[in-house]
Scaffold this motif. Structure first.
Motif, short mmCIF file in Angstrom:
data_model
loop_
_atom_site.label_atom_id
_atom_site.label_comp_id
_atom_site.label_asym_id
_atom_site.label_seq_id
_atom_site.Cartn_x
_atom_site.Cartn_y
_atom_site.Cartn_z
N UNK A 77 0.84 -1.21 0.00
CA UNK A 77 0.00 0.00 0.00
C UNK A 77 0.87 1.26 0.00
N UNK A 78 1.86 1.30 0.89
CA UNK A 78 2.74 2.47 0.98
C UNK A 78 3.54 2.65 -0.31
N UNK A 79 4.06 1.54 -0.85
CA UNK A 79 4.85 1.61 -2.09
C UNK A 79 4.03 2.17 -3.24
N UNK A 80 2.77 1.73 -3.36
CA UNK A 80 1.89 2.23 -4.43
C UNK A 80 1.67 3.74 -4.29
N UNK A 95 12.74 19.66 -10.60
CA UNK A 95 13.97 20.09 -9.93
C UNK A 95 13.98 19.64 -8.47
N UNK A 96 12.85 19.79 -7.78
CA UNK A 96 12.76 19.34 -6.39
C UNK A 96 12.81 17.83 -6.33
N UNK A 97 12.20 17.17 -7.31
CA UNK A 97 12.25 15.71 -7.37
C UNK A 97 13.69 15.22 -7.46
N UNK A 98 14.50 15.92 -8.27
CA UNK A 98 15.93 15.57 -8.38
C UNK A 98 16.66 15.85 -7.07
N UNK A 99 16.31 16.95 -6.41
CA UNK A 99 16.97 17.31 -5.16
C UNK A 99 16.67 16.29 -4.07
N UNK A 100 15.44 15.79 -4.05
CA UNK A 100 15.06 14.79 -3.05
C UNK A 100 15.63 13.42 -3.38
N UNK A 101 15.87 13.18 -4.68
CA UNK A 101 16.53 11.96 -5.14
C UNK A 101 15.87 10.71 -4.56
N UNK A 102 16.67 9.84 -3.93
CA UNK A 102 16.16 8.55 -3.45
C UNK A 102 15.28 8.69 -2.21
N UNK A 103 15.26 9.87 -1.59
CA UNK A 103 14.57 9.99 -0.32
C UNK A 103 13.05 9.92 -0.45
N UNK A 104 12.51 10.25 -1.63
CA UNK A 104 11.09 10.03 -1.86
C UNK A 104 10.80 8.53 -1.83
N UNK A 105 11.63 7.76 -2.52
CA UNK A 105 11.47 6.31 -2.53
C UNK A 105 11.60 5.71 -1.14
N UNK A 106 12.46 6.30 -0.32
CA UNK A 106 12.69 5.77 1.03
C UNK A 106 11.53 6.06 1.98
N UNK A 107 10.54 6.84 1.52
CA UNK A 107 9.33 7.00 2.34
C UNK A 107 8.70 5.64 2.61
N UNK A 108 8.90 4.71 1.67
CA UNK A 108 8.32 3.36 1.80
C UNK A 108 8.75 2.71 3.11
N UNK A 109 10.00 2.94 3.49
CA UNK A 109 10.52 2.30 4.71
C UNK A 109 10.63 3.28 5.87
N UNK A 110 10.00 4.46 5.74
CA UNK A 110 10.03 5.43 6.83
C UNK A 110 9.39 4.82 8.07
N UNK A 111 10.14 4.80 9.16
CA UNK A 111 9.66 4.11 10.36
C UNK A 111 8.45 4.82 10.99
N UNK A 112 8.26 6.10 10.70
CA UNK A 112 7.06 6.79 11.19
C UNK A 112 5.82 6.17 10.55
N UNK A 113 5.88 5.97 9.23
CA UNK A 113 4.73 5.43 8.51
C UNK A 113 4.43 4.00 8.96
N UNK A 114 5.45 3.15 8.96
CA UNK A 114 5.23 1.76 9.36
C UNK A 114 4.78 1.68 10.81
N UNK A 115 5.32 2.56 11.65
CA UNK A 115 4.93 2.56 13.06
C UNK A 115 3.48 2.94 13.26
#
Length: 206
Positions: A77-80, A95-115
């Protein structure tokens, strides 16, 4: 009293149970995306949207998800939702998407969300789960924005890319503090926020 209890999941994470400075979660992105204010704002909106929608979806499905595969379902669900956010960012603010780079993808494993999915969405109805998602997203974002504000202002002399420190100051000898844009400074600022917050909230002191 009932109204206060209803909105407790929304307001509690803003200070009393803040995910970053009380639960000490989501620190990695607080260090990585706060050199500038704009990426911090975009990350705040992205995490809040993903967390609120994921909480609602998991809450709706909570009685049908087998316990043995609940983590897998939550990740799907989070990945989608993160893929949708990433594509929207690339389409409207590349431009902001490039600046955030992999960190948008890492929202998937953000411990706040899973918690929050584990601790709240699986045990509550959609409306409280939605409020919890919004509250935790904003609580997380408040810290990011505070840290990014000071790092960009003192590290680059700008805010949101606009020059704040007058050129005359530089001509008079003022220099930007290069340390402010280094990741360790973000950790120091978060530590200062935690110190001030716990000084004002004696009940959080161990």
């Amino acid at each position: 009293m009932n109204l206060k209890k209803t909105f407790l999941p929304l307001f509690n994470p803003l200070s009393k149970d803040n995910p970053v400075i009380v639960q000490i979660l989501g620190i990695c992105s607080a260090l990585a995306v706060t050199a500038k204010l704009e990426p911090a704002l975009v990350m705040t909106i992205s995490v809040t949207a993903v967390l609120a929608l994921a909480n609602v979806i998991i809450s709706l499905l909570r009685n049908t998800i087998p316990t043995s595969i609940r983590i897998i379902v939550q990740l799907v669900v989070v990945a989608a939702l993160v893929v949708i956010v990433d594509q929207v960012l690339k389409a409207y603010n590349y431009e902001v998407s490039k600046a955030l780079s992999v960190f948008i993808g890492l929202i998937i494993t953000n411990c706040i969300i899973m918690g929050r999915l584990e601790a709240f969405a699986l045990n509550n109805r959609p409306w409280p789960a939605f409020l919890d998602g919004i509250g935790n997203g904003i609580g997380y974002g408040i810290i990011l924005i505070i840290v990014a504000f000071f790092r960009e202002l003192f590290g680059s002399g700008t805010l949101m890319g606009y020059q704040i420190v007058p050129q005359s100051w530089y001509e008079a000898g003022y220099m930007n503090n290069g340390m402010m844009i280094l990741p360790p400074m973000a950790l120091i600022l978060v530590g200062c926020i935690i110190w001030v917050h716990r000084a004002k909230n004696k009940d959080l002191q161990e």
